[in-house]
Design a protein around this motif. Structure first.
Motif, mmCIF file in Angstrom:
data_model
loop_
_atom_site.group_PDB
_atom_site.id
_atom_site.type_symbol
_atom_site.label_atom_id
_atom_site.label_comp_id
_atom_site.label_asym_id
_atom_site.label_seq_id
_atom_site.Cartn_x
_atom_site.Cartn_y
_atom_site.Cartn_z
ATOM 1 N N ALA A 167 0.841 -1.197 0.000
ATOM 2 C CA ALA A 167 0.000 0.000 0.000
ATOM 3 C C ALA A 167 0.874 1.244 0.000
ATOM 4 C CB ALA A 167 -0.934 0.018 1.212
ATOM 5 N N GLN A 168 0.318 2.322 -0.535
ATOM 6 C CA GLN A 168 1.002 3.611 -0.575
ATOM 7 C C GLN A 168 0.036 4.710 -0.179
ATOM 8 O OE1 GLN A 168 4.348 4.510 -1.222
ATOM 9 N NE2 GLN A 168 3.478 6.387 -0.339
ATOM 10 N N GLY A 169 0.451 5.560 0.763
ATOM 11 C CA GLY A 169 -0.367 6.671 1.201
ATOM 12 C C GLY A 169 0.103 8.003 0.635
ATOM 13 N N TRP A 170 -0.817 8.950 0.567
ATOM 14 C CA TRP A 170 -0.526 10.316 0.122
ATOM 15 C C TRP A 170 -1.306 11.271 1.007
ATOM 16 C CZ3 TRP A 170 -3.630 14.350 -1.339
ATOM 17 C CH2 TRP A 170 -3.011 15.456 -1.962
ATOM 18 N N GLY A 171 -0.679 12.365 1.396
ATOM 19 C CA GLY A 171 -1.355 13.369 2.216
ATOM 20 C C GLY A 171 -1.168 14.759 1.645
ATOM 21 N N ASN A 172 -2.199 15.599 1.802
ATOM 22 C CA ASN A 172 -2.045 16.986 1.356
ATOM 23 C C ASN A 172 -1.278 17.785 2.403
ATOM 24 O OD1 ASN A 172 -3.952 17.415 3.359
ATOM 25 N ND2 ASN A 172 -5.380 18.547 2.063
ATOM 26 N N ALA A 173 -1.047 19.048 2.108
ATOM 27 C CA ALA A 173 -0.215 19.876 2.996
ATOM 28 C C ALA A 173 -0.838 20.024 4.383
ATOM 29 C CB ALA A 173 0.013 21.245 2.365
ATOM 30 N N LEU B 246 3.870 11.945 -1.142
ATOM 31 C CA LEU B 246 3.697 10.531 -0.833
ATOM 32 C C LEU B 246 4.148 10.263 0.600
ATOM 33 C CD1 LEU B 246 4.989 8.983 -4.169
ATOM 34 C CD2 LEU B 246 2.608 9.131 -3.393
ATOM 35 N N MET B 247 3.276 9.617 1.364
ATOM 36 C CA MET B 247 3.557 9.349 2.771
ATOM 37 C C MET B 247 4.028 7.903 2.935
ATOM 38 S SD MET B 247 0.373 11.471 4.496
ATOM 39 C CE MET B 247 0.814 11.019 6.182
ATOM 40 N N ASP B 248 3.326 7.139 3.728
ATOM 41 C CA ASP B 248 3.776 5.815 4.131
ATOM 42 C C ASP B 248 3.644 4.776 3.028
ATOM 43 O OD1 ASP B 248 1.028 6.496 4.647
ATOM 44 O OD2 ASP B 248 0.753 4.507 5.494
ATOM 45 N N TYR C 95 6.709 -0.493 7.511
ATOM 46 C CA TYR C 95 6.303 0.844 7.076
ATOM 47 C C TYR C 95 7.541 1.717 6.912
ATOM 48 C CZ TYR C 95 1.585 -0.349 8.745
ATOM 49 O OH TYR C 95 0.366 -0.942 8.958
ATOM 50 N N GLU C 96 7.535 2.543 5.868
ATOM 51 C CA GLU C 96 8.625 3.492 5.664
ATOM 52 C C GLU C 96 8.123 4.642 4.789
ATOM 53 O OE1 GLU C 96 10.951 5.281 6.362
ATOM 54 O OE2 GLU C 96 12.875 4.341 5.830
ATOM 55 N N TYR C 97 8.690 5.816 5.005
ATOM 56 C CA TYR C 97 8.469 6.971 4.138
ATOM 57 C C TYR C 97 9.569 6.954 3.077
ATOM 58 C CZ TYR C 97 4.680 9.112 6.762
ATOM 59 O OH TYR C 97 3.450 9.378 7.321
ATOM 60 N N VAL C 98 9.266 6.328 1.950
ATOM 61 C CA VAL C 98 10.290 6.014 0.955
ATOM 62 C C VAL C 98 10.582 7.181 0.021
ATOM 63 C CG1 VAL C 98 10.825 4.518 -1.020
ATOM 64 C CG2 VAL C 98 9.744 3.550 1.029
ATOM 65 N N PHE C 99 9.554 7.932 -0.403
ATOM 66 C CA PHE C 99 9.673 8.772 -1.589
ATOM 67 C C PHE C 99 9.944 10.249 -1.315
ATOM 68 C CE2 PHE C 99 7.021 5.150 -2.853
ATOM 69 C CZ PHE C 99 7.770 4.681 -3.914
ATOM 70 N N ASP C 100 9.774 10.716 -0.112
ATOM 71 C CA ASP C 100 9.922 12.152 0.157
ATOM 72 C C ASP C 100 10.779 12.323 1.414
ATOM 73 O OD1 ASP C 100 9.418 14.857 1.145
ATOM 74 O OD2 ASP C 100 7.770 14.950 -0.306
ATOM 75 N N ARG C 101 11.976 12.862 1.255
ATOM 76 C CA ARG C 101 12.895 12.959 2.398
ATOM 77 C C ARG C 101 12.406 13.940 3.450
ATOM 78 N NH1 ARG C 101 16.376 17.358 2.246
ATOM 79 N NH2 ARG C 101 16.397 18.548 0.291
ATOM 80 N N HIS C 102 11.666 14.979 3.045
ATOM 81 C CA HIS C 102 11.142 15.935 4.021
ATOM 82 C C HIS C 102 10.080 15.273 4.893
ATOM 83 C CE1 HIS C 102 13.262 19.204 2.027
ATOM 84 N NE2 HIS C 102 12.784 18.771 0.867
#
Length: 270
Positions: free
Chosen positions: A186-192, A206-208, A232-239
Motif C-alpha cells: 500500500a502507498q499513502g498520500w497526504g495533502n499539505a 507521498l507518505m507511508d 512501514y517506511e516513508y520512501v519517496f519524500d525525504r522531508h
C-alpha cells in the motif's frame, strides 16, 4: 479508519467482532506507541448495506504516562486511549446490475467520530470527525482498493491510500482455503494540511509505504485467526521522512522513520 471493509454477506443482518493484538500503534506510517496495544472492534451490517460499528484502541502498558517519556496522554493501561464509532453505507455493483462495468466494483462511504479522553491535567483532548470513502475491485487478481479520508474539523487534511494484494491458498480449495497467505502493498498520500498537522511539514506528498504479510487460518467458516507482520517506511519524500522520524514514538531521539509491526487478529462473523 481505512480498515474493516466487508462485502457479500447478503443477509438481512450480520455481525462481525474482532480483537487485534498488535506490537505497537501505527497510523499513517507514524509509530505512535512503541509498546503493545489491543484493538477490539464490533460491527453490525443490515442488508449488506448499512454498517454501524465501533473500534477502540487500548494500551497494554503505561506508555502514555509522562514519566515514561511518551506522548503524555496519560496512563491508559488496559483502557481505551481512542474510541472510533462510525456508520457506513456500502454496495457491490456487479456486471449484471451495471452492464457497462467490466468487473464487480465495491463502493463504500462512511462517517467516523474520534473520541479521545481528557488529558491527565484535566484539559480537553479535542475529538474529531472524518468522512471516508473507498472503491475496490475484488474480482481482479491484485484486488486494488483506493480509499480517501477527510478530517472535517481538526486539520482539514486529506489522506489517500492505494492498496493491492492477493491471497495465496496454502491448504484447502482455492475458493475457501483453510490456510492462506495474503500479501499486501500500500502507498499513502497526504495533502499539505494533513502533513503539517501530523509532522510539521507543510507540503503535499507521498507518505507511508507498507508491505504486509498475513497468514489467514480459517478453522471454522465463522472464525479467522490471522497473524501478520508489516513494514512501514516513508520512501519517496525525504522531508516527510524526516517529519515521520520526529513524530514517531512521541519524538524519541532514537526513532527511525521506518517501523515493523507484528500481531494477531481474531475475527468472528455470524
Amino acid at each position: 479508519p481505512l480498515a474493516g471493509l466487508s462485502f457479500g454477506t447478503n443477509d438481512w443482518v450480520s455481525v462481525e467482532a474482532s480483537i487485534d493484538f498488535a506490537s505497537r500503534k501505527i497510523f499513517y506510517g507514524y509509530a505512535l506507541n512503541r509498546e503493545p496495544i489491543w484493538i477490539p472492534h464490533a460491527e453490525l451490517t443490515f442488508f449488506d448495506t448499512l454498517s454501524p460499528g465501533v473500534t477502540a484502541y487500548c494500551d497494554m502498558t503505561d506508555w502514555g504516562s509522562e514519566r515514561r517519556g511518551g506522548p503524555g496522554y496519560g496512563d491508559r493501561s488496559w483502557r481505551y486511549q481512542e474510541i472510533d464509532p462510525y456508520v457506513r453505507l456500502q454496495h457491490s455493483f456487479t456486471e449484471d446490475e451495471v452492464p457497462v462495468l467490466p468487473t464487480t466494483v465495491h463502493a463504500a462511504f462512511w462517517y467516523q467520530y474520534e473520541y479521545d479522553p481528557p488529558l491527565p491535567d484535566g484539559s480537553e483532548n479535542p475529538d474529531s470527525h472524518f468522512l471516508d470513502g473507498c472503491i475496490a475491485l475484488p474480482d481482479l487478481w491484485l484486488e486494488p482498493t483506493l480509499c480517501a479520508e477527510f478530517d472535517m474539523d481538526r486539520d482539514h487534511g486529506v489522506y489517500l491510500n492505494v492498496d493491492v494484494g492477493h491471497s495465496f491458498a496454502l491448504y484447502g480449495d482455492d475458493e475457501n482455503p483453510l490456510l492462506a497467505l495474503r500479501v499486501d502493498v500500500a502507498q499513502g498520500w497526504g495533502n499539505a494540511h494533513r502533513n503539517e498537522a501530523y509532522s510539521g511539514v507543510s507540503r503535499s506528498g507521498l507518505m507511508d509505504t507498507m508491505l504486509r504479510l498475513t497468514l489467514e487460518w480459517t478453522p471454522y467458516p465463522w472464525l479467522e485467526i490471522a497473524p501478520y507482520v508489516a513494514y512501514y517506511e516513508y520512501v519517496f519524500d525525504r522531508h516527510l521522512r524526516d517529519g515521520a522520524r520526529r513524530v514517531s514514538y512521541g519524538g524519541d531521539p532514537e526513532t527511525e522513520s521506518w517501523s515493523f509491526l507484528g500481531g494477531v487478529k481474531i475475527t468472528a462473523r455470524f
